[in-house]
Design an enzyme around this catalytic site. Structure first.
Site, PDB file in Angstrom:
ATOM      1  N   LYS A  42       2.723 -15.200 -11.700  1.00 60.48           N
ATOM      2  CA  LYS A  42       4.093 -15.658 -11.824  1.00 60.48           C
ATOM      3  C   LYS A  42       5.055 -14.804 -11.006  1.00 60.48           C
ATOM      4  O   LYS A  42       6.184 -15.186 -10.774  1.00 60.48           O
ATOM      5  CB  LYS A  42       4.530 -15.569 -13.308  1.00 60.48           C
ATOM      6  CG  LYS A  42       3.795 -16.490 -14.233  1.00 60.48           C
ATOM      7  CD  LYS A  42       4.201 -16.188 -15.699  1.00 60.48           C
ATOM      8  CE  LYS A  42       2.926 -15.985 -16.454  1.00 60.48           C
ATOM      9  NZ  LYS A  42       3.114 -15.550 -17.838  1.00 60.48           N
ATOM     10  N   GLU A  97       3.298 -13.007  -2.216  1.00 66.40           N
ATOM     11  CA  GLU A  97       2.964 -12.144  -3.360  1.00 66.40           C
ATOM     12  C   GLU A  97       4.151 -11.246  -3.698  1.00 66.40           C
ATOM     13  O   GLU A  97       4.977 -10.935  -2.839  1.00 66.40           O
ATOM     14  CB  GLU A  97       1.716 -11.336  -2.970  1.00 66.40           C
ATOM     15  CG  GLU A  97       1.208 -10.318  -3.948  1.00 66.40           C
ATOM     16  CD  GLU A  97       0.702 -10.867  -5.268  1.00 66.40           C
ATOM     17  OE1 GLU A  97       1.538 -11.421  -6.006  1.00 66.40           O
ATOM     18  OE2 GLU A  97      -0.487 -10.693  -5.587  1.00 66.40           O
ATOM     19  N   ASP A 101      -0.467  -3.744  -4.404  1.00 67.69           N
ATOM     20  CA  ASP A 101      -0.663  -2.451  -5.065  1.00 67.69           C
ATOM     21  C   ASP A 101      -2.037  -1.913  -4.660  1.00 67.69           C
ATOM     22  O   ASP A 101      -2.192  -1.373  -3.568  1.00 67.69           O
ATOM     23  CB  ASP A 101      -0.529  -2.667  -6.575  1.00 67.69           C
ATOM     24  CG  ASP A 101      -0.533  -1.388  -7.380  1.00 67.69           C
ATOM     25  OD1 ASP A 101      -0.167  -0.346  -6.830  1.00 67.69           O
ATOM     26  OD2 ASP A 101      -0.904  -1.423  -8.575  1.00 67.69           O
ATOM     27  N   LYS A 129       3.016  -0.988  -2.008  1.00 72.34           N
ATOM     28  CA  LYS A 129       2.831   0.356  -2.584  1.00 72.34           C
ATOM     29  C   LYS A 129       1.590   0.950  -1.945  1.00 72.34           C
ATOM     30  O   LYS A 129       0.519   0.992  -2.563  1.00 72.34           O
ATOM     31  CB  LYS A 129       2.599   0.187  -4.096  1.00 72.34           C
ATOM     32  CG  LYS A 129       3.431   1.068  -4.984  1.00 72.34           C
ATOM     33  CD  LYS A 129       2.896   0.981  -6.396  1.00 72.34           C
ATOM     34  CE  LYS A 129       3.867   0.408  -7.379  1.00 72.34           C
ATOM     35  NZ  LYS A 129       3.318   0.375  -8.763  1.00 72.34           N
ATOM     36  N   VAL A 151       7.477  -0.590 -11.183  1.00 70.26           N
ATOM     37  CA  VAL A 151       8.761  -1.253 -10.945  1.00 70.26           C
ATOM     38  C   VAL A 151       8.792  -2.637 -11.592  1.00 70.26           C
ATOM     39  O   VAL A 151       7.762  -3.295 -11.727  1.00 70.26           O
ATOM     40  CB  VAL A 151       9.066  -1.353  -9.441  1.00 70.26           C
ATOM     41  CG1 VAL A 151       9.230   0.033  -8.834  1.00 70.26           C
ATOM     42  CG2 VAL A 151       7.976  -2.124  -8.693  1.00 70.26           C
TER      43      VAL A 151
END
Ligand code: IMP
Ligand code: MG
Length: 177
Positions: A42, A97, A101, A129, A151
């Site tokens: 989501k 996206e 990460d 990241k 975050v």
């Protein structure tokens, strides 16, 4: 809600300026290619909605929902909760996206979609990241590089909350510890 935020990392104005810039770049790069944007639900929903209003070319959109198999994330196993509703064979795919990460999700998704023989696959991410990267995957378009902190906001959640914050903030550690 804002009392749970330690500091604002990216303001509404900074996000808006960058997202429109990336939208214009994609517009230039995919003119006459009729790309299909694939949003990863989501987390993508606010970013994609804003980005698409700066993409001024013929294109289509679809969505997928994925989650990591609990306990097996190190194997790179990702569960597809909602698959595409359109055929992507021969199409230029642009995955949208929220955050790149470890890269486990996107490297799996890219391989999965590659199996359907698209003409190309590009990745656009709101946040990157790089400090936490495990899988060999990179974003073709990245709006912001962020430090190794958790975050939330602008679509990103912690336990399904905070997605509606209009900015990106660092969550206070006491909220999740
Ligand atoms: P990856 O597979 O480790 O790259 O993780 C991708 C997913 O983890 C993202 O799509 C997010 O849903 C979630 N995620 C990773 N870091 C954060 C964060 O700092 N805040 C919120 N969600 C995150
Ligand atoms: Mg996500």
């Amino acid at each position: 809600m804002t009392q749970d935020i330690e500091r604002i990392l990216l303001t509404r104005d900074e996000i808006e300026a960058k997202v429109s810039e990336v939208g214009r770049r994609i517009t230039g790069d995919f003119r006459d290619k009729d790309p299909i944007f694939v949003g990863v639900l989501k987390g993508c929903f606010i970013f994609m909605a804003d980005l698409m209003r700066h993409v001024d070319i013929k294109c289509s959109m679809d969505f997928m929902a994925v989650s990591s198999y609990s306990g097996t994330s190190s194997t790179g196993a990702v569960k597809i909760n909602k698959d595409l509703s359109q055929d992507i064979e021969g199409r230029h795919v642009i995955i949208v996206e929220d955050i790149l990460d470890s890269g486990v999700t996107l490297s799996y998704l890219k391989r999965y979609l590659m199996g359907r023989k698209p003409a190309s696959i590009n990745i656009v991410t709101l946040l990157d990241k790089p400090a936490r990267r495990k899988a060999d995957v990179f974003a073709d378009y990245s709006c912001f590089e962020v430090p190794d902190a958790f975050v939330v906001g602008y679509g990103l959640d912690y336990n399904e909350h905070y997605r509606n914050l209009p900015y990106i903030g660092v969550l206070k550690p006491e909220v999740y510890s």
